[in-house]
Design a protein around this motif. Structure first.
Motif, PDB file in Angstrom:
ATOM      1  N   ILE A 388     -31.599 -20.797 -69.571  1.00 21.26           N
ATOM      2  CA  ILE A 388     -32.258 -21.717 -70.283  1.00 21.26           C
ATOM      3  C   ILE A 388     -33.804 -21.914 -69.825  1.00 21.26           C
ATOM      4  N   PHE A 389     -34.003 -21.767 -68.539  1.00 16.59           N
ATOM      5  CA  PHE A 389     -35.471 -21.790 -68.097  1.00 16.59           C
ATOM      6  C   PHE A 389     -35.966 -20.455 -68.412  1.00 16.59           C
ATOM      7  N   ALA A 390     -35.362 -19.335 -68.445  1.00 15.56           N
ATOM      8  CA  ALA A 390     -36.181 -18.151 -68.721  1.00 15.56           C
ATOM      9  C   ALA A 390     -36.241 -18.061 -70.252  1.00 15.56           C
ATOM     10  N   SER A 391     -35.596 -18.587 -70.967  1.00 18.27           N
ATOM     11  CA  SER A 391     -35.936 -18.770 -72.608  1.00 18.27           C
ATOM     12  C   SER A 391     -36.883 -19.552 -72.892  1.00 18.27           C
ATOM     13  N   LEU A 392     -37.059 -20.636 -72.084  1.00 16.47           N
ATOM     14  CA  LEU A 392     -38.113 -21.793 -72.176  1.00 16.47           C
ATOM     15  C   LEU A 392     -39.402 -20.906 -71.869  1.00 16.47           C
ATOM     16  N   TRP A 393     -39.538 -20.268 -70.841  1.00 17.50           N
ATOM     17  CA  TRP A 393     -40.821 -19.146 -70.544  1.00 17.50           C
ATOM     18  C   TRP A 393     -41.037 -18.431 -71.493  1.00 17.50           C
ATOM     19  N   GLU A 394     -40.223 -17.813 -72.129  1.00 16.82           N
ATOM     20  CA  GLU A 394     -40.462 -16.835 -73.170  1.00 16.82           C
ATOM     21  C   GLU A 394     -41.008 -17.679 -74.486  1.00 16.82           C
ATOM     22  N   GLU A 395     -40.455 -18.754 -74.863  1.00 18.58           N
ATOM     23  CA  GLU A 395     -40.749 -19.664 -76.058  1.00 18.58           C
ATOM     24  C   GLU A 395     -42.225 -20.134 -76.116  1.00 18.58           C
ATOM     25  N   THR A 396     -42.487 -20.366 -74.635  1.00 16.42           N
ATOM     26  CA  THR A 396     -43.889 -21.005 -74.336  1.00 16.42           C
ATOM     27  C   THR A 396     -44.988 -20.036 -74.021  1.00 16.42           C
ATOM     28  N   HIS A 397     -44.703 -18.632 -73.970  1.00 16.17           N
ATOM     29  CA  HIS A 397     -45.493 -17.847 -73.661  1.00 16.17           C
ATOM     30  C   HIS A 397     -45.775 -16.761 -74.835  1.00 16.17           C
ATOM     31  N   GLN A 398     -45.207 -17.060 -76.010  1.00 17.78           N
ATOM     32  CA  GLN A 398     -45.709 -16.046 -77.261  1.00 17.78           C
ATOM     33  C   GLN A 398     -47.061 -16.020 -77.224  1.00 17.78           C
ATOM     34  N   ALA A 399     -47.431 -14.623 -77.562  1.00 15.94           N
ATOM     35  CA  ALA A 399     -48.966 -14.670 -77.845  1.00 15.94           C
ATOM     36  C   ALA A 399     -49.129 -15.336 -79.151  1.00 15.94           C
ATOM     37  N   PRO A 400     -50.398 -15.577 -79.547  1.00 13.36           N
ATOM     38  CA  PRO A 400     -50.850 -16.238 -80.727  1.00 13.36           C
ATOM     39  C   PRO A 400     -50.955 -15.222 -81.884  1.00 13.36           C
TER      40      PRO A 400
END
Length: 400
Positions: A388-400
């Motif tokens: 869940i934490f790893a998914s949050l990191w991916e979701e919040t670090h999507q490139a523009p």
């Protein structure tokens, strides 16, 4: 020699020949686009780095970090200094990395017609006897200055502007050692999800198994806190955790104990600026310059001191109460994080009472990673909690 494997991503014959030439000649410098160089070493290119790059991506720290990370992989695979051109130009010897952002319009001017010019400039400077990293940094600076000047003059002005820039350049090169390197890519990738594995939270015999489950869920670094155990037992636990993490390619750092770092062959140490802790300088002297040094900070002044003391990354917090510790509430913690970001280029990790519900606000505010303890260590399914934490990191670090 500057080797430019142009077009190898589109031609199997060119790719095979380029690989053969690299193996046979061991070129001092390899310069190429993201597509060409990643094809050379069979690396995966993230979708947001594929050409064409969105116009606003040149301002993205994530794009710069991802480009630098790919360049490091090429350098380590080939043994050459690598100059990777794209929205971000990354220069790396595999240990230190320098980057320069150029506007997307300028980059489109550079590729593919002008690639030979940057190769020639870097090669000419390298032939003068300066170290390769300084030659590449200087070449990119000269080339970038010419691009910037030519854009204000209009179409067809690059070549005369490049000649003018070269003519106006004195004999002094830009020493790579004088440049501010891009934060260590290995550290940036490692601090995304840090598990604080505290032996006081669980039975010591269970700790390695919990770590292994967290590794399966996506933990990228393990920080061991072993204060509650005798030294001998601490070393045994640290070695067991280190063995499991090594199989997963994940680093282990030890909180506050240089002796256990050395005895367990761990990858680094975490300390603070408190009087009862090892200073970052002393920690580095004890464990060696090649190990990671994490420093816990609670203010902007702490961050500035830690930076001067050689911190490899900073842990900001605690953001929320954890046991008897003090804390910053969420909004104040976000403000603190942003202020520290303005004074410190080092990777920033936030920790202290971190839960999946609280983590996003800090990741969106610019944190490079989060440190999680009880939310994983006490979870009924540590693997799923970590995921869940790893998914949050991916979701919040999507490139523009």
């Amino acid at each position: 020699m500057v080797f430019a494997p142009t077009g190898v991503d589109r031609s199997p014959w060119r790719l095979n020949e380029a690989r053969r030439l690299v193996a046979a000649m061991r070129p001092a410098i390899i310069r190429g686009s993201i597509a060409d160089l990643t094809a050379l070493v069979n690396a995966h290119v993230p979708d947001y780095l594929a050409w064409p790059v969105p116009p606003d991506a040149s301002a993205s720290r994530e794009v710069a970090i991802a480009t630098a990370s790919l360049a490091v992989r090429v350098a380590k695979s080939t043994g050459s200094l690598v100059v990777m051109t794209g929205e971000t130009i990354a220069i790396t010897n595999g240990q230190e990395t320098w980057t320069r952002n150029i506007s997307s319009g300028a980059v489109r001017d550079l590729i593919p017609d002008l690639d030979g010019a940057i190769d020639a400039v870097i090669g000419a400077i390298a032939s003068s006897g300066v170290d390769l990293a300084s030659a590449a940094v200087t070449g990119v600076e000269i080339f970038g200055a010419a691009v910037d000047a030519a854009q204000s003059k209009g179409p067809g002005q690059f070549w005369p502007t490049l000649l003018d820039t070269l003519a106006g350049t004195n004999s002094q090169t830009h020493s790579a050692s004088d440049e501010e390197p891009t934060p260590n890519v290995h550290v940036l990738e490692s601090v995304r999800i840090v598990l604080r594995a505290d032996a006081s939270l669980v039975a010591p015999d269970r700790l390695p198994d919990i770590v292994e489950q967290a590794l399966a869920g996506g933990v990228t670094m393990v920080e061991l806190r072993l204060d509650s155990l005798p030294v001998g037992r601490s070393v045994v636990v640290a070695r067991e955790v280190r063995a499991r993490c090594r199989l997963a390619g994940v680093p282990v750092v030890i909180r506050g104990r240089a002796d256990i770092v050395l005895a367990s062959a761990s990858d680094g140490i975490v300390t603070s600026l408190e009087v009862d802790d090892l200073s970052p300088d002393d920690a580095a002297r004890l464990v060696g310059p090649d190990r990671m040094i994490g420093v816990e900070v609670a203010s902007v002044s702490d961050a500035e001191l830690a930076k001067r003391a050689g911190a490899g990354y900073l842990i900001v917090g605690p953001m929320f109460a954890t046991g008897s510790s003090g804390s910053a509430d969420g909004p104040s913690g976000v403000s603190l994080l942003k202020r520290i970001r303005t004074v410190s280029p080092e990777p920033l990790v936030v920790g202290g009472g971190m839960t999946s519900a609280r983590a996003s606000q800090f990741l969106l505010a610019g944190a490079d990673g989060i440190r999680v303890g009880s939310a994983i260590m006490h979870a009924s399914d540590p693997k799923e909690a970590t995921r869940i934490f790893a998914s949050l990191w991916e979701e919040t670090h999507q490139a523009p």
